[in-house]
Design a protein around this motif. Structure first.
Motif, PDB file in Angstrom:
ATOM      1  N   PRO A 103       0.804  -1.222   0.000  1.00 42.35           N
ATOM      2  CA  PRO A 103       0.000   0.000   0.000  1.00 42.35           C
ATOM      3  C   PRO A 103       0.841   1.280   0.000  1.00 42.35           C
ATOM      4  O   PRO A 103       0.481   2.263  -0.621  1.00 42.35           O
ATOM      5  N   SER A 104       1.972   1.239   0.691  1.00 39.42           N
ATOM      6  CA  SER A 104       2.774   2.462   0.810  1.00 39.42           C
ATOM      7  C   SER A 104       3.533   2.812  -0.467  1.00 39.42           C
ATOM      8  O   SER A 104       3.682   3.979  -0.798  1.00 39.42           O
ATOM      9  N   SER A 105       3.992   1.802  -1.195  1.00 40.92           N
ATOM     10  CA  SER A 105       4.826   2.084  -2.364  1.00 40.92           C
ATOM     11  C   SER A 105       4.149   1.779  -3.692  1.00 40.92           C
ATOM     12  O   SER A 105       4.596   2.247  -4.732  1.00 40.92           O
ATOM     13  N   GLY A 106       3.112   0.963  -3.675  1.00 44.61           N
ATOM     14  CA  GLY A 106       2.462   0.575  -4.918  1.00 44.61           C
ATOM     15  C   GLY A 106       3.200  -0.518  -5.674  1.00 44.61           C
ATOM     16  O   GLY A 106       2.812  -0.892  -6.776  1.00 44.61           O
ATOM     17  N   VAL A 107       4.276  -1.046  -5.086  1.00 46.09           N
ATOM     18  CA  VAL A 107       5.032  -2.120  -5.717  1.00 46.09           C
ATOM     19  C   VAL A 107       4.198  -3.393  -5.663  1.00 46.09           C
ATOM     20  O   VAL A 107       3.660  -3.751  -4.619  1.00 46.09           O
ATOM     21  N   LYS A 108       4.076  -4.070  -6.810  1.00 49.65           N
ATOM     22  CA  LYS A 108       3.324  -5.313  -6.878  1.00 49.65           C
ATOM     23  C   LYS A 108       4.309  -6.480  -6.898  1.00 49.65           C
ATOM     24  O   LYS A 108       5.335  -6.430  -7.580  1.00 49.65           O
ATOM     25  N   ILE A 125       8.853  -8.630  -9.203  1.00 50.72           N
ATOM     26  CA  ILE A 125       8.578  -7.363  -8.531  1.00 50.72           C
ATOM     27  C   ILE A 125       8.291  -6.330  -9.611  1.00 50.72           C
ATOM     28  O   ILE A 125       9.127  -6.080 -10.488  1.00 50.72           O
ATOM     29  N   ILE A 126       7.097  -5.746  -9.542  1.00 46.26           N
ATOM     30  CA  ILE A 126       6.664  -4.809 -10.573  1.00 46.26           C
ATOM     31  C   ILE A 126       6.523  -3.436  -9.933  1.00 46.26           C
ATOM     32  O   ILE A 126       5.673  -3.246  -9.043  1.00 46.26           O
ATOM     33  N   PRO A 127       7.330  -2.457 -10.366  1.00 44.87           N
ATOM     34  CA  PRO A 127       7.206  -1.115  -9.793  1.00 44.87           C
ATOM     35  C   PRO A 127       5.858  -0.480 -10.166  1.00 44.87           C
ATOM     36  O   PRO A 127       5.234  -0.877 -11.153  1.00 44.87           O
ATOM     37  N   PRO A 128       5.416   0.487  -9.376  1.00 42.49           N
ATOM     38  CA  PRO A 128       4.124   1.129  -9.691  1.00 42.49           C
ATOM     39  C   PRO A 128       4.210   1.858 -11.041  1.00 42.49           C
ATOM     40  O   PRO A 128       5.282   2.302 -11.461  1.00 42.49           O
TER      41      PRO A 128
END
Length: 192
Positions: A141-146, A187-190
């Motif tokens: 939630p804080s970074s949006g990293v999936k 790991i997928i960045p926002p």
């Protein structure tokens, strides 16, 4: 003329029955200098520092076969670097910098019922078999990293959150431990 056509069709049929791809070299026979570039050329699913950089089609073919209950295999290559020395404590960086880059290879196979991993570490063979391949996806939630993970386990009932939380919890007792292995992680960045 008909014999020649028949022979050609037979060869084509035999090749397509094998997937048209040569069998990979067994892990224990790979040369010591097997490289990241060779892993990519060989169609391995390559993950570099958490990002899939090659072989996504091989992974998707494997997943489709598993979903259909058909035997399949894929070689996994995990490659790690110390990308930015300033991110690390200087003493720690100095103590580990010569160990990088690191590359780990693992064969993942499915026989129609069970999923097996095979790897070699420091000359030791490691083989584990599980009954279930499960997908886990979460977004911080804080970074949006999936983070997308595929986990193999014999526990088809426990939540994937419970299984994954074992990695970070000190409250799990050995009798509560659920055996598993993360065989895929991306790991997928926002999105910007």
């Amino acid at each position: 003329m008909k014999k020649g056509m028949l022979a050609a069709l037979l060869c084509l049929f035999l090749l397509s029955g094998c997937g048209g791809k040569p069998e990979p070299i067994p892990l224990e026979e790979l040369p010591q200098d097997y490289s990241l570039e060779q892993a990519k050329a060989d169609g391995c699913l390559v993950t570099e520092d958490g990002t899939v950089t090659s072989g996504r089609e091989s992974w998707e073919d494997f997943l489709e076969a598993v979903d259909a209950g058909k035997a399949a295999s894929v070689r996994l290559c995990s490659y790690y670097t110390l990308d930015d020395p300033s991110r690390y404590d200087p003493d720690y960086y100095e103590s580990v910098k010569d160990d990088y880059p690191m590359m780990f290879l693992k064969d993942l196979s499915y026989d129609g019922e069970r999923i097996t991993t095979l790897s070699y570490e420091e000359g030791q063979r490691h083989e584990e078999t599980y009954s279930s391949l499960r997908r886990r996806e979460q977004t911080a939630p804080s970074s949006g990293v999936k983070i997308i993970q595929y986990i193999i386990t014999d526990d088809a009932e426990s939540s994937l959150e419970k299984i994954g939380s074992q990695l970070y919890s000190s409250s799990f007792s050995p009798e509560d431990w659920i055996p598993f292995d993360i065989v895929y992680q991306e790991i997928i960045p926002p999105e910007a």
